[in-house]
Design an enzyme around this catalytic site. Structure first.
Site, PDB file in Angstrom:
ATOM      1  N   TYR A 188     -14.321  -1.662   8.836  1.00  0.00           N
ATOM      2  CA  TYR A 188     -12.976  -1.303   9.031  1.00  0.00           C
ATOM      3  C   TYR A 188     -12.690  -1.618  10.419  1.00  0.00           C
ATOM      4  O   TYR A 188     -11.451  -2.172  10.679  1.00  0.00           O
ATOM      5  CB  TYR A 188     -12.839   0.135   8.769  1.00  0.00           C
ATOM      6  CG  TYR A 188     -11.412   0.725   8.919  1.00  0.00           C
ATOM      7  CD1 TYR A 188     -10.598   0.440   8.109  1.00  0.00           C
ATOM      8  CD2 TYR A 188     -11.448   1.716   9.814  1.00  0.00           C
ATOM      9  CE1 TYR A 188      -9.212   0.849   8.013  1.00  0.00           C
ATOM     10  CE2 TYR A 188     -10.156   2.378   9.964  1.00  0.00           C
ATOM     11  CZ  TYR A 188      -9.206   1.984   9.182  1.00  0.00           C
ATOM     12  OH  TYR A 188      -7.893   2.705   9.365  1.00  0.00           O
ATOM     13  N   GLY A 208       0.824  -1.186   0.038  1.00  0.00           N
ATOM     14  CA  GLY A 208       0.025   0.007   0.016  1.00  0.00           C
ATOM     15  C   GLY A 208       0.830   1.374  -0.112  1.00  0.00           C
ATOM     16  O   GLY A 208       0.467   2.353   0.438  1.00  0.00           O
ATOM     17  N   GLY A 209       2.017   1.075  -0.494  1.00  0.00           N
ATOM     18  CA  GLY A 209       3.237   2.102  -0.137  1.00  0.00           C
ATOM     19  C   GLY A 209       2.612   3.408  -1.260  1.00  0.00           C
ATOM     20  O   GLY A 209       3.541   4.293  -1.096  1.00  0.00           O
ATOM     21  N   LEU A 210       1.618   3.454  -2.380  1.00  0.00           N
ATOM     22  CA  LEU A 210       1.314   4.654  -3.046  1.00  0.00           C
ATOM     23  C   LEU A 210       0.264   5.533  -2.090  1.00  0.00           C
ATOM     24  O   LEU A 210      -0.175   6.491  -2.708  1.00  0.00           O
ATOM     25  CB  LEU A 210       0.911   4.131  -4.150  1.00  0.00           C
ATOM     26  CG  LEU A 210       1.771   3.509  -5.289  1.00  0.00           C
ATOM     27  CD1 LEU A 210       1.118   3.286  -6.391  1.00  0.00           C
ATOM     28  CD2 LEU A 210       3.027   4.191  -5.611  1.00  0.00           C
ATOM     29  N   GLY A 211       0.007   4.781  -0.948  1.00  0.00           N
ATOM     30  CA  GLY A 211      -1.155   5.676  -0.218  1.00  0.00           C
ATOM     31  C   GLY A 211      -0.713   6.926   0.598  1.00  0.00           C
ATOM     32  O   GLY A 211       0.413   7.363   0.337  1.00  0.00           O
ATOM     33  N   ILE A 233      -1.365  -2.218  -5.285  1.00  0.00           N
ATOM     34  CA  ILE A 233      -2.192  -3.006  -6.314  1.00  0.00           C
ATOM     35  C   ILE A 233      -2.281  -2.031  -7.752  1.00  0.00           C
ATOM     36  O   ILE A 233      -2.614  -2.244  -8.814  1.00  0.00           O
ATOM     37  CB  ILE A 233      -3.580  -3.323  -5.859  1.00  0.00           C
ATOM     38  CG1 ILE A 233      -4.343  -4.294  -6.454  1.00  0.00           C
ATOM     39  CG2 ILE A 233      -4.400  -1.951  -5.544  1.00  0.00           C
ATOM     40  CD1 ILE A 233      -5.567  -4.898  -6.055  1.00  0.00           C
ATOM     41  N   ARG A 234      -1.843  -0.891  -7.466  1.00  0.00           N
ATOM     42  CA  ARG A 234      -1.929   0.289  -8.292  1.00  0.00           C
ATOM     43  C   ARG A 234      -0.731   0.403  -9.126  1.00  0.00           C
ATOM     44  O   ARG A 234       0.273   0.344  -8.149  1.00  0.00           O
ATOM     45  CB  ARG A 234      -2.469   1.833  -8.114  1.00  0.00           C
ATOM     46  CG  ARG A 234      -3.674   1.626  -7.197  1.00  0.00           C
ATOM     47  CD  ARG A 234      -4.126   3.153  -6.842  1.00  0.00           C
ATOM     48  NE  ARG A 234      -3.774   3.688  -5.585  1.00  0.00           N
ATOM     49  CZ  ARG A 234      -2.875   4.829  -5.211  1.00  0.00           C
ATOM     50  NH1 ARG A 234      -3.047   5.683  -6.301  1.00  0.00           N
ATOM     51  NH2 ARG A 234      -2.660   5.075  -3.936  1.00  0.00           N
ATOM     52  N   LYS A 266      -9.496  -4.012  11.919  1.00  0.00           N
ATOM     53  CA  LYS A 266      -8.532  -3.497  12.865  1.00  0.00           C
ATOM     54  C   LYS A 266      -8.268  -4.284  14.045  1.00  0.00           C
ATOM     55  O   LYS A 266      -7.124  -4.691  14.535  1.00  0.00           O
ATOM     56  CB  LYS A 266      -8.645  -2.110  13.167  1.00  0.00           C
ATOM     57  CG  LYS A 266      -8.418  -1.256  11.851  1.00  0.00           C
ATOM     58  CD  LYS A 266      -7.062  -1.435  11.331  1.00  0.00           C
ATOM     59  CE  LYS A 266      -6.637  -0.544   9.972  1.00  0.00           C
ATOM     60  NZ  LYS A 266      -5.593  -1.009   9.573  1.00  0.00           N
TER      61      LYS A 266
HETATM   62  N1  NAD Z   1      -4.771   7.847   6.833  1.00  0.00           N
HETATM   63  C1  NAD Z   1      -5.308   7.717   8.214  1.00  0.00           C
HETATM   64  O1  NAD Z   1      -5.936   8.864   8.607  1.00  0.00           O
HETATM   65  C2  NAD Z   1      -5.288   6.547   8.906  1.00  0.00           C
HETATM   66  C3  NAD Z   1      -5.810   6.382  10.221  1.00  0.00           C
HETATM   67  C4  NAD Z   1      -5.879   5.202  11.114  1.00  0.00           C
HETATM   68  C5  NAD Z   1      -5.019   3.872  10.537  1.00  0.00           C
HETATM   69  N2  NAD Z   1      -4.556   3.947   9.137  1.00  0.00           N
HETATM   70  C6  NAD Z   1      -3.908   2.785   8.646  1.00  0.00           C
HETATM   71  O2  NAD Z   1      -2.532   3.180   8.091  1.00  0.00           O
HETATM   72  C7  NAD Z   1      -2.731   2.100   6.789  1.00  0.00           C
HETATM   73  C8  NAD Z   1      -2.239   3.005   5.565  1.00  0.00           C
HETATM   74  O3  NAD Z   1      -3.266   4.036   5.531  1.00  0.00           O
HETATM   75  P1  NAD Z   1      -3.306   5.021   4.453  1.00  0.00           P
HETATM   76  O4  NAD Z   1      -3.907   6.299   4.795  1.00  0.00           O
HETATM   77  O5  NAD Z   1      -1.900   5.232   3.825  1.00  0.00           O
HETATM   78  O6  NAD Z   1      -4.184   4.401   3.316  1.00  0.00           O
HETATM   79  P2  NAD Z   1      -4.715   4.948   1.691  1.00  0.00           P
HETATM   80  O7  NAD Z   1      -5.861   4.503   1.586  1.00  0.00           O
HETATM   81  O8  NAD Z   1      -4.008   6.137   1.574  1.00  0.00           O
HETATM   82  O9  NAD Z   1      -3.469   3.802   0.934  1.00  0.00           O
HETATM   83  C9  NAD Z   1      -3.767   2.462   1.031  1.00  0.00           C
HETATM   84  C10 NAD Z   1      -2.896   1.949  -0.001  1.00  0.00           C
HETATM   85  O10 NAD Z   1      -3.311   0.490  -0.352  1.00  0.00           O
HETATM   86  C11 NAD Z   1      -3.384   0.267  -1.568  1.00  0.00           C
HETATM   87  N3  NAD Z   1      -4.294  -1.007  -1.687  1.00  0.00           N
HETATM   88  C12 NAD Z   1      -5.520  -1.250  -1.680  1.00  0.00           C
HETATM   89  N4  NAD Z   1      -6.130  -2.598  -1.775  1.00  0.00           N
HETATM   90  C13 NAD Z   1      -4.919  -3.166  -1.938  1.00  0.00           C
HETATM   91  C14 NAD Z   1      -4.496  -4.723  -2.393  1.00  0.00           C
HETATM   92  N5  NAD Z   1      -5.370  -5.462  -2.523  1.00  0.00           N
HETATM   93  N6  NAD Z   1      -3.161  -5.044  -2.624  1.00  0.00           N
HETATM   94  C15 NAD Z   1      -2.104  -4.127  -2.410  1.00  0.00           C
HETATM   95  N7  NAD Z   1      -2.550  -2.924  -2.205  1.00  0.00           N
HETATM   96  C16 NAD Z   1      -3.759  -2.321  -1.976  1.00  0.00           C
HETATM   97  C17 NAD Z   1      -4.043   1.533  -2.622  1.00  0.00           C
HETATM   98  O11 NAD Z   1      -3.864   1.366  -3.792  1.00  0.00           O
HETATM   99  C18 NAD Z   1      -3.570   2.569  -1.505  1.00  0.00           C
HETATM  100  O12 NAD Z   1      -2.375   2.790  -2.456  1.00  0.00           O
HETATM  101  C19 NAD Z   1      -3.765   1.383   6.749  1.00  0.00           C
HETATM  102  O13 NAD Z   1      -3.622   0.279   7.378  1.00  0.00           O
HETATM  103  C20 NAD Z   1      -4.893   2.463   7.622  1.00  0.00           C
HETATM  104  O14 NAD Z   1      -5.921   1.488   8.145  1.00  0.00           O
HETATM  105  C21 NAD Z   1      -4.528   5.298   8.470  1.00  0.00           C
END
Ligand code: NAD
Length: 314
Positions: free
Chosen positions: A141, A8-11, A35-36, A145
């Site tokens: 969700y 999920g490194g692009l998130g 995945i993207r 968790k």
């Molecule tokens: N951002 C927040 O506010 C927040 C708060 C609490 C917890 N988290 C946790 O931190 C982690 C990262 O969050 P984030 O904000 O970067 O999320 P995000 O939605 O920005 O990024 C998630 C990434 O996962 C990728 N992805 C989705 N399905 C996939 C699959 N099947 N295989 C591979 N990649 C896949 C997506 O393309 C995306 O790039 C998550 O576990 C999230 O639950 C985030």
């Protein structure tokens, strides 16, 4: 030398965690998996396209790249998860299970799996929420968790696979957009304010939630990743508090820099927010691995405004 994979490194979080890790461990030692496929592939490489629900593919990537350390960030976040609970179950629970099994079978040293304040539910005490308390979330969700926290602990105690995680609150950042959470308003609102546009907020004016600025989010996960194992009593479920505010309080702080109009029209996300804590007791994280945030509401807002002004050219 560590060989790291960030799923999920692009998130939102990955976009800032990856450059941080590459500065520390060398670009070629930090592999982005998602995945993207990114448009700017050359800037992101080394990159692998990976669906975390595919255990065989995970094992292949781990072996081909000698991975021993994983930041497992791939997930479907709270708001998107309530729109598609089946997908949230699939990616967050089945995907995590595949990752843990792959880690166990290949002998990976450590897997960082962020949890969330979504692990709590309506029966949880809302203020200064204890680390160890009632966990009865009502979102898919949140259920994923809690499952992740318990599975991670299980794999540690049963197999010695070292799984660790913090319960992130809403994360605020300016580099990459958030991915569909209940606290996304706290990022979006800055863009509207700086463009001088009216913002319609999907939470109530007084919906106080715990939040954290991205530099602290990176600090929390990397500091826990490096904490001596023998100091940890908890492992997969650390509360981390940085700041708590409501949309109204955020608007007041942003208006010290720019004036803009806000309307409040709560939607389905308000119900999710209502089931979450307002603030967290993070004494376990402070005690066990020295957690301490650097940013509060005023310093976060100042930094966001400065960086977004530059980014947007306004
Ligand atoms: N951002 C927040 O506010 C927040 C708060 C609490 C917890 N988290 C946790 O931190 C982690 C990262 O969050 P984030 O904000 O970067 O999320 P995000 O939605 O920005 O990024 C998630 C990434 O996962 C990728 N992805 C989705 N399905 C996939 C699959 N099947 N295989 C591979 N990649 C896949 C997506 O393309 C995306 O790039 C998550 O576990 C999230 O639950 C985030």
């Amino acid at each position: 030398m560590k060989r790291i994979m960030v799923t999920g490194g692009l998130g939102q979080i990955g976009s800032e965690l990856v450059p941080y890790l590459r500065d520390r461990y060398g670009r070629e030692n930090v592999i982005v998996a998602d995945i993207r496929v990114p448009e700017n592939l050359e800037e992101i490489e080394p990159f692998v396209k990976l669906d975390v629900r595919d255990e065989e593919a995970i094992i292949r990537v781990i072996k081909e790249n000698d991975i021993d350390f994983i930041y497992h960030l791939a997930a479907i976040l709270s708001a998107r998860g309530e729109q598609n609970p089946q997908l949230a179950f699939d990616v967050n629970i089945r995907g995590l299970y595949a990752m843990l099994e792959a880690g166990r079978k290949t002998g990976v040293e450590r897997i960082m799996v962020p949890s969330s304040i979504a692990a709590f539910g309506p029966e949880t005490p809302k203020d200064n929420t204890p680390n160890d308390t009632i966990l009865k979330p009502r979102t898919m969700y949140g259920i994923s968790k809690v499952t992740g926290e318990l599975l991670g602990l299980y794999y540690w105690e049963k197999y010695g696979l070292d799984v660790r995680g913090v319960r992130y609150p809403g994360i605020i950042s300016w580099k990459a957009p958030p991915g569909g959470g209940t606290t996304d308003y706290a990022v979006e609102i800055f863009y509207y304010a700086l463009r001088g546009e009216k913002y319609t907020c999907f939470l109530r004016e007084d919906a106080t939630l715990p939040m954290m600025y991205m530099p602290d989010a990176i600090k929390a996960i990397t500091q826990l990743a490096e904490a001596p194992s023998e100091n940890l009593v908890h492992r997969t479920d650390f509360n981390v508090q940085a700041m708590s505010f409501s949309p109204g309080e955020l608007v007041e702080e942003i208006r010290k820099y720019v004036d803009f109009e806000v309307e409040y029209r709560p939607d389905y996300r308000q119900k999710i927010a209502d089931s979450w804590p307002r603030s967290l007791d993070d004494s376990a994280a402070r005690r066990e691995w020295g957690w301490k945030p650097d940013y509060d509401l005023p310093t976060m807002v100042r930094d966001m405004i400065e960086n977004l002004r530059r980014k947007l050219g306004v």
